[in-house]
Scaffold this motif. Sequence first.
Motif, PDB file in Angstrom:
ATOM      1  N   LEU A 167       1.521  -1.755   0.161  1.00 16.76           N
ATOM      2  CA  LEU A 167      -0.088   0.458   0.014  1.00 16.76           C
ATOM      3  C   LEU A 167       1.349   1.299   0.103  1.00 16.76           C
ATOM      4  O   LEU A 167       1.654   1.573   0.897  1.00 16.76           O
ATOM      5  CB  LEU A 167      -0.855  -0.248   1.180  1.00 16.76           C
ATOM      6  CG  LEU A 167      -2.103  -1.267   1.344  1.00 16.76           C
ATOM      7  CD1 LEU A 167      -3.041  -1.329   2.715  1.00 16.76           C
ATOM      8  CD2 LEU A 167      -3.068  -0.729   0.161  1.00 16.76           C
ATOM      9  N   TYR A 168      -0.095   1.820  -0.860  1.00 13.10           N
ATOM     10  CA  TYR A 168       1.663   3.375  -1.382  1.00 13.10           C
ATOM     11  C   TYR A 168       0.281   4.563  -1.247  1.00 13.10           C
ATOM     12  O   TYR A 168      -0.358   4.746  -2.049  1.00 13.10           O
ATOM     13  CB  TYR A 168       2.802   3.565  -2.089  1.00 13.10           C
ATOM     14  CG  TYR A 168       3.436   1.925  -2.491  1.00 13.10           C
ATOM     15  CD1 TYR A 168       4.460   1.987  -1.826  1.00 13.10           C
ATOM     16  CD2 TYR A 168       2.368   0.751  -2.958  1.00 13.10           C
ATOM     17  CE1 TYR A 168       5.575   0.730  -2.002  1.00 13.10           C
ATOM     18  CE2 TYR A 168       3.382  -0.121  -2.734  1.00 13.10           C
ATOM     19  CZ  TYR A 168       4.884  -0.115  -2.671  1.00 13.10           C
ATOM     20  OH  TYR A 168       5.380  -0.990  -2.562  1.00 13.10           O
ATOM     21  N   ALA A 169       1.087   5.163  -1.104  1.00 15.53           N
ATOM     22  CA  ALA A 169       0.422   7.374  -0.952  1.00 15.53           C
ATOM     23  C   ALA A 169       0.621   6.836  -2.971  1.00 15.53           C
ATOM     24  O   ALA A 169       1.880   7.260  -3.171  1.00 15.53           O
ATOM     25  CB  ALA A 169       1.251   8.377  -0.480  1.00 15.53           C
ATOM     26  N   PRO A 170      -0.842   7.496  -3.393  1.00 14.40           N
ATOM     27  CA  PRO A 170      -1.087   7.806  -4.892  1.00 14.40           C
ATOM     28  C   PRO A 170       0.030   8.726  -5.882  1.00 14.40           C
ATOM     29  O   PRO A 170      -0.120   8.339  -6.784  1.00 14.40           O
ATOM     30  CB  PRO A 170      -2.156   7.363  -5.338  1.00 14.40           C
ATOM     31  CG  PRO A 170      -2.806   7.724  -4.366  1.00 14.40           C
ATOM     32  CD  PRO A 170      -2.209   7.261  -2.880  1.00 14.40           C
ATOM     33  N   ALA A 200       5.226  10.402  -4.662  1.00 12.04           N
ATOM     34  CA  ALA A 200       4.108  10.340  -2.976  1.00 12.04           C
ATOM     35  C   ALA A 200       5.115  10.566  -2.521  1.00 12.04           C
ATOM     36  O   ALA A 200       6.387   9.494  -2.679  1.00 12.04           O
ATOM     37  CB  ALA A 200       3.662   9.238  -3.539  1.00 12.04           C
ATOM     38  N   GLU A 201       5.026  11.333  -2.113  1.00  8.36           N
ATOM     39  CA  GLU A 201       5.640  11.831  -0.573  1.00  8.36           C
ATOM     40  C   GLU A 201       5.393  10.781   0.598  1.00  8.36           C
ATOM     41  O   GLU A 201       4.895  10.373   1.059  1.00  8.36           O
ATOM     42  CB  GLU A 201       5.418  12.866  -0.013  1.00  8.36           C
ATOM     43  CG  GLU A 201       6.359  14.034  -1.141  1.00  8.36           C
ATOM     44  CD  GLU A 201       5.706  15.040  -0.175  1.00  8.36           C
ATOM     45  OE1 GLU A 201       5.341  15.773   0.594  1.00  8.36           O
ATOM     46  OE2 GLU A 201       5.994  16.404  -1.490  1.00  8.36           O
ATOM     47  N   PHE A 202       6.841  10.144   1.070  1.00 11.41           N
ATOM     48  CA  PHE A 202       6.409   9.663   2.399  1.00 11.41           C
ATOM     49  C   PHE A 202       7.622   9.944   3.565  1.00 11.41           C
ATOM     50  O   PHE A 202       8.967  10.104   3.077  1.00 11.41           O
ATOM     51  CB  PHE A 202       6.581   7.681   2.387  1.00 11.41           C
ATOM     52  CG  PHE A 202       7.852   6.926   1.865  1.00 11.41           C
ATOM     53  CD1 PHE A 202       8.603   6.983   2.609  1.00 11.41           C
ATOM     54  CD2 PHE A 202       8.557   7.426   0.930  1.00 11.41           C
ATOM     55  CE1 PHE A 202       9.816   5.872   2.425  1.00 11.41           C
ATOM     56  CE2 PHE A 202      10.049   7.469  -0.181  1.00 11.41           C
ATOM     57  CZ  PHE A 202      10.467   6.184   1.497  1.00 11.41           C
ATOM     58  N   GLY A 203       7.316   9.749   4.229  1.00  9.99           N
ATOM     59  CA  GLY A 203       8.852  10.337   5.228  1.00  9.99           C
ATOM     60  C   GLY A 203       9.449  11.971   5.353  1.00  9.99           C
ATOM     61  O   GLY A 203       8.027  12.429   4.953  1.00  9.99           O
ATOM     62  N   THR A 204       9.811  11.839   5.917  1.00 12.28           N
ATOM     63  CA  THR A 204      10.628  13.357   6.030  1.00 12.28           C
ATOM     64  C   THR A 204      11.697  13.526   4.772  1.00 12.28           C
ATOM     65  O   THR A 204      12.126  14.870   4.461  1.00 12.28           O
ATOM     66  CB  THR A 204      11.863  13.788   7.269  1.00 12.28           C
ATOM     67  OG1 THR A 204      12.381  12.694   7.506  1.00 12.28           O
ATOM     68  CG2 THR A 204      10.018  13.249   8.368  1.00 12.28           C
ATOM     69  N   ASP A 205      12.135  12.363   4.299  1.00 19.89           N
ATOM     70  CA  ASP A 205      13.828  12.913   3.127  1.00 19.89           C
ATOM     71  C   ASP A 205      12.417  12.873   1.546  1.00 19.89           C
ATOM     72  O   ASP A 205      12.407  12.397   1.559  1.00 19.89           O
ATOM     73  CB  ASP A 205      14.212  11.412   2.832  1.00 19.89           C
ATOM     74  CG  ASP A 205      15.220  12.250   2.186  1.00 19.89           C
ATOM     75  OD1 ASP A 205      15.581  13.114   1.455  1.00 19.89           O
ATOM     76  OD2 ASP A 205      16.189  11.066   2.239  1.00 19.89           O
ATOM     77  N   LYS A 206      12.370  13.775   1.453  1.00 21.20           N
ATOM     78  CA  LYS A 206      11.655  14.799  -0.205  1.00 21.20           C
ATOM     79  C   LYS A 206      12.546  14.315  -1.375  1.00 21.20           C
ATOM     80  O   LYS A 206      12.085  14.373  -2.137  1.00 21.20           O
ATOM     81  CB  LYS A 206      11.532  15.749   0.412  1.00 21.20           C
ATOM     82  CG  LYS A 206      11.023  17.069   1.422  1.00 21.20           C
ATOM     83  CD  LYS A 206       9.267  15.887   1.248  1.00 21.20           C
ATOM     84  CE  LYS A 206       8.707  16.413   2.753  1.00 21.20           C
ATOM     85  NZ  LYS A 206       7.308  15.832   3.032  1.00 21.20           N
ATOM     86  N   SER A 207      13.657  13.521  -0.985  1.00 23.28           N
ATOM     87  CA  SER A 207      14.452  13.423  -2.121  1.00 23.28           C
ATOM     88  C   SER A 207      14.615  12.433  -2.395  1.00 23.28           C
ATOM     89  O   SER A 207      14.664  11.554  -3.341  1.00 23.28           O
ATOM     90  CB  SER A 207      16.322  13.903  -2.002  1.00 23.28           C
ATOM     91  OG  SER A 207      17.040  13.262  -0.797  1.00 23.28           O
TER      92      SER A 207
END
Length: 512
Positions: free
Chosen positions: A248-251, A457-464
Amino acid sequence: MKKLDSHQRNEDKEVEIMDFNQKSSNRRKREIKQSQKQKKKKRRSVNKEFAIVTYVFLLLFIGMTGYFIYFIQVKSDDFINNSYNARLNQLQNYSIRGNILADDGSVLAQTTVNEDGSETRSYPYGSVFAHAVGYSINGMSGAELDANYYLLTSNSFILTRLANQVLDKKNQGDDVVTTLNVGLQQACYNALGSNEGAAICIEPSTGKILAMVSKPDYDPNTIGANWDSYVAEDSDSTVLLNRATQGLYAPGSTFKIVTLLSHLQQNKSEEFQFNCTGAFEYQNYTMHCFNGKSHGEENLLSAFGNSCNCAFSQIGLGLDIKTFDKLCDKLLFNKKLPTQLNDTAKSRMTLSEEDGSALVMQTAIGQGNTMVSPLHMAMIASAIANKGTLMKPYLLDYTQNESGTITKRFSSESYGSLMSDEDAATLQQYMRYVVTNGTATPLMSEQYEVYGKTGTAEFGTDKSRDHSWFVGFAKDANGKDIAIAVVMEGVSAGDSHAVPVTRQILDAYFGM
């Protein structure tokens, strides 16, 4: 004179007596009639009650008979093939587990009987089909689980089975032929490389799952030896997880397909204008486009093609949330997916009228609380390609006995319409624009046409290190088509990672 009066009185008395007798007689007749009417009424009431009870039991009998027939014809295999069914364990004592084959007959899993009578399950393609075919030791997964009952059921020639029974030998279980394509599976596996993520390909017109790859993977030939390390409490390994169906992922921006469809249905118009400056603020919450890029003046088509977060945040704020939520339900969010596969994840989209504008804006661009599986996104793309109708994805095509005689077919089955033909045609235009003029131009090809949507899709704090997505479908002039979903974990923008992987897969498929 007195005699006459006496005689008259006697006559009057006789008349009175006759009148009384007549009245008594009439009263008795009325009482008898009334009693008869009451008896008839009571009898009719009793008969009516008996009739109601009879009809109720008749309807119950018809209903039970109908369900029994339905259960035997439709649902019995699901219950028999349930992993909790103890009867399946007994079948192993009488049958040698059958082979699992690709659509061209290539062996994906087979059982070898050793000289000492022990059995060894082997997988000729190793990790390439790891999650699609699965394993059958310390539990089961993949096709090994979905086809367990059929692999342990023997439809060999009856005289052969009788002879084996006399000789106390096991029968050969049936082979299961899947819809998996070896060349396409290998292409997906190679294209993902060492990246973690998943790729799944479906034939839109039938629902056949043509390829399914999840990484990190494992070698099913050595899973027994490595099992303890895979399931150890202190292990962070997730190699056993099939990310294509269970992940499951943010789309990300691929969810803009859903937001766009809701906007089109609610407004009945494609009229839209927006000036993107790279940032959009509403009620103290600011939405940014990727890398703060300013897209300038946009209409609905260009906003979708450019994957403009600012424009779609405003679109989300203009939606009726209840109607939007109903559309997501229709598109199978928060529901068990209609598929032949076991162990599929349920996608989530939770948004209500009580939620603040910030969450509405995030949801509209595929962030917030929304989570999807690659399988689900491929199913939505498949429905769009198939004029709004979803064909249920399936992996098992047919079974055959050891002599090659087909014993059971799993036919293509329609789930129903996820959207109208008109809405699907409109979405096709927008998804095609993404490839011709938007974020997926590297997918332009003279060999086939691609329709789709990229996503980050962003996840966590590391935007890269975001998840990179591509969701869509492709077709050529000969009518050959494919729906696809690719997700790559911890990379970056959709157009710089998932798109090239998709290109490799599509080139391989249409080059076959």
